[in-house]
Scaffold this motif. Structure first.
Motif, short mmCIF file in Angstrom:
data_model
loop_
_atom_site.label_atom_id
_atom_site.label_comp_id
_atom_site.label_asym_id
_atom_site.label_seq_id
_atom_site.Cartn_x
_atom_site.Cartn_y
_atom_site.Cartn_z
N LEU A 127 34.66 43.84 37.64
CA LEU A 127 35.94 43.62 36.94
C LEU A 127 36.69 42.41 37.50
CD1 LEU A 127 37.25 47.24 36.36
CD2 LEU A 127 36.48 45.60 34.65
N VAL A 128 36.53 42.14 38.77
CA VAL A 128 37.18 40.96 39.35
C VAL A 128 36.64 39.69 38.69
CG1 VAL A 128 37.39 39.56 41.45
CG2 VAL A 128 37.68 42.05 41.57
N MET A 129 35.34 39.61 38.55
CA MET A 129 34.71 38.40 38.01
C MET A 129 34.90 38.28 36.50
SD MET A 129 31.11 38.49 40.09
CE MET A 129 30.49 36.98 39.34
N ALA A 130 34.75 39.37 35.78
CA ALA A 130 34.67 39.29 34.32
C ALA A 130 35.41 40.44 33.64
CB ALA A 130 33.20 39.28 33.89
N GLY A 131 36.59 40.73 34.11
CA GLY A 131 37.34 41.87 33.60
C GLY A 131 37.55 41.83 32.10
N ILE A 222 43.17 43.02 41.29
CA ILE A 222 42.59 42.39 40.11
C ILE A 222 41.84 43.42 39.27
CG2 ILE A 222 41.03 40.58 39.29
CD1 ILE A 222 41.54 39.09 41.93
N GLU A 223 41.12 44.30 39.93
CA GLU A 223 40.40 45.37 39.21
C GLU A 223 41.39 46.23 38.42
OE1 GLU A 223 37.41 49.15 40.19
OE2 GLU A 223 38.43 48.10 41.81
N ALA A 224 42.49 46.62 39.05
CA ALA A 224 43.48 47.47 38.39
C ALA A 224 44.11 46.79 37.19
CB ALA A 224 44.57 47.88 39.39
N SER A 319 38.17 31.45 35.28
CA SER A 319 36.99 31.61 36.14
C SER A 319 37.33 31.76 37.61
CB SER A 319 36.06 30.40 35.96
OG SER A 319 36.75 29.20 36.30
N LEU A 320 38.62 31.59 37.98
CA LEU A 320 38.97 31.57 39.39
C LEU A 320 38.76 32.90 40.13
CD1 LEU A 320 42.08 29.22 39.54
CD2 LEU A 320 39.69 28.72 40.05
N PRO A 321 38.98 34.06 39.50
CA PRO A 321 38.64 35.29 40.23
C PRO A 321 37.17 35.35 40.64
CG PRO A 321 40.11 35.80 38.42
CD PRO A 321 39.72 34.36 38.25
N ALA A 322 36.28 34.83 39.80
CA ALA A 322 34.86 34.79 40.17
C ALA A 322 34.63 33.86 41.35
CB ALA A 322 34.01 34.35 38.97
N VAL A 323 35.36 32.75 41.38
CA VAL A 323 35.29 31.80 42.50
C VAL A 323 35.78 32.48 43.78
CG1 VAL A 323 36.22 29.64 43.42
CG2 VAL A 323 35.48 29.77 41.03
N LEU A 324 36.92 33.14 43.68
CA LEU A 324 37.49 33.87 44.83
C LEU A 324 36.47 34.86 45.39
CD1 LEU A 324 40.49 34.88 46.16
CD2 LEU A 324 39.93 36.82 44.70
N ASN A 325 35.88 35.66 44.51
CA ASN A 325 34.95 36.69 44.94
C ASN A 325 33.71 36.10 45.61
OD1 ASN A 325 33.89 39.59 44.78
ND2 ASN A 325 32.28 38.42 43.76
#
Length: 411
Positions: A127-131, A222-224, A319-325
């Motif tokens: 969910l962080v990457m592609a919620g 981010i998941e929530a 796309s930034l959450p995917a970068v963060l992860n």
């Protein structure tokens, strides 16, 4: 009887899932197992649960596993990402437990959703990457996605008390990890062994380090945001060292509904597997008289910048959450192997996020591309930090016992 495919069977969550299944053999049946590199434990699980299909990460390990099993098992063994997808989409599976650690869980989880499976989600990175893509796919395929994370399970249960329109905010609790009372200077001398020693939970290495940096809580924020379709501004984090109140929901009338329990992952696992029913678990009960003090405080964003960074990235989105992860996964591994120091985990992640572009409304392919680019960028930053450390300390590798008066490195 629910038929379950378990992704990440040899990890901490996977082992707990199998404990729940063992306790209720008349309710659950394991039809698929997917593991990483722990072939010995996977073989024991195969012998105990007799699944229809098994996946392991590498072809060499698959060969060794086949040789250790009776004749006839080799055709049931599949390999790598394709193997994980095969286990996730097994026709006989009703529910897929997604417990693979990290970004590797995204592709098989999406495949399971598209195949119409119900998902019990422990892999928050999905969910962080592609919620936006994941929740749209769940809705399109008319499936269900129930969280296994204790905090999100708590919120899901607290949301049963009211209407979505009446929710004021979500409150995620965090233990604060092993360094919640350590000053900033001492964080530079933290060792991997110390960071892995969580005060309340028994977890895998990656999530233990994430809990110590509070990045785990940032990922959960981010998941929530996606799981419960709520604005990031309406998600609050509180430090709760006792890990008794697992999370809370505040309603518009001022009521706060909380879920409490002993810190044992089998409780949220059983809830996700049996929903909407509840199972009579053979576990210790919460004794509030003995629990005594339940304390709460706000997190210190200066000492633990990873949480603040996760909020910022969630607001920017794309796309930034995917970068963060991805950057965090690389940085955590670098810390565990002694390549960087504890505070430099957040530094590497922040620097990676700042150097890569944000793509709006990213497709699954674009997200996976961003994940790869972030890993390469983070590795480059880590090497720069390592070279600076070599020059300053005159050593080939980092020493966790740094001299007094040392200063943080900059890029």
């Amino acid at each position: 009887m629910k038929n379950i495919s378990l992704l990440g069977s040899t990890g901490s969550i996977g082992r707990n899932v199998l404990e729940v299944v063992r306790q209720f053999p008349g309710r659950f049946r394991i039809v698929g197992l997917a593991a990483g590199t722990n072939g010995r434990l996977l073989r024991e699980q195969i012998e105990a649960f007799n699944p229809e299909k098994i996946s392991i990460s590498e072809a060499k390990l698959a060969g060794e596993l086949a040789q250790s099993l009776p004749p006839g098992w080799s055709e049931k063994i599949v390999v790598g990402t394709e193997g994980n997808v095969a286990v996730a989409t097994l026709p006989s599976a009703d529910t897929v437990v997604s417990a693979i650690v990290g970004a590797a869980g995204l592709t098989p989880t999406m495949a399971a959703i598209e195949a119409g499976k119900n998902i019990a989600l422990a892999n928050k990175e999905t969910l962080v990457m592609a919620g936006h893509l994941v929740m749209a796919a769940v809705q399109r395929n008319k499936g269900t996605l129930l969280p296994i994370d204790s905090e999100h399970s708590a919120i899901a249960q607290a949301l049963e008390a009211g209407k979505k329109a009446d929710v004021s905010k979500l409150i995620l609790t965090a233990s604060g990890g092993p360094f919640r009372n350590l000053n900033e200077r001492d964080l530079w001398a933290v060792t991997p062994e110390q960071a892995l020693n969580h005060p309340n939970w028994e977890m895998g290495k990656k999530i233990s380090i994430d809990s110590a940096t509070l990045m785990n809580k940032g990922l959960e924020v981010i998941e929530a945001r996606w799981l419960f379709d709520i604005a990031i501004e309406d998600i609050e984090v509180l430090i709760h060292p006792q890990s008794i109140v697992h999370s809370m929901v505040e309603y518009v009338d001022g009521s706060v509904v909380a879920q409490l329990g002993v810190p044992d992952m089998r409780i949220p696992i059983a809830y996700a597997l049996s929903y909407p029913e509840r199972l009579r678990m053979n576990l210790p009960r919460l004794n509030l008289a003995q629990a005594s003090d339940l304390s709460f405080s706000r997190p210190d964003f200066e000492r633990f910048p990873a949480l603040k960074l996760a909020y910022q990235v969630c607001k920017r989105g794309g796309s930034l959450p995917a970068v963060l992860n991805a950057a965090n996964e690389v940085a955590v591994e670098a810390f565990l192997t002694g390549a960087i120091r504890f505070p430099e985990i957040a530094l590497v992640v922040a620097e990676t996020v700042s150097r890569l572009p944000r793509e709006e409304g990213a497709s699954l392919t674009a997200i996976l591309d961003a994940d790869l680019a972030a890993r390469m960028q983070a590795a480059s930053i880590i090497e720069a930090l390592r070279m600076q450390t070599q020059q300053r300390l005159g050593k080939d590798v980092l020493s966790p016992e740094l001299p007094p008066g040392h200063t943080p490195l900059t890029i």
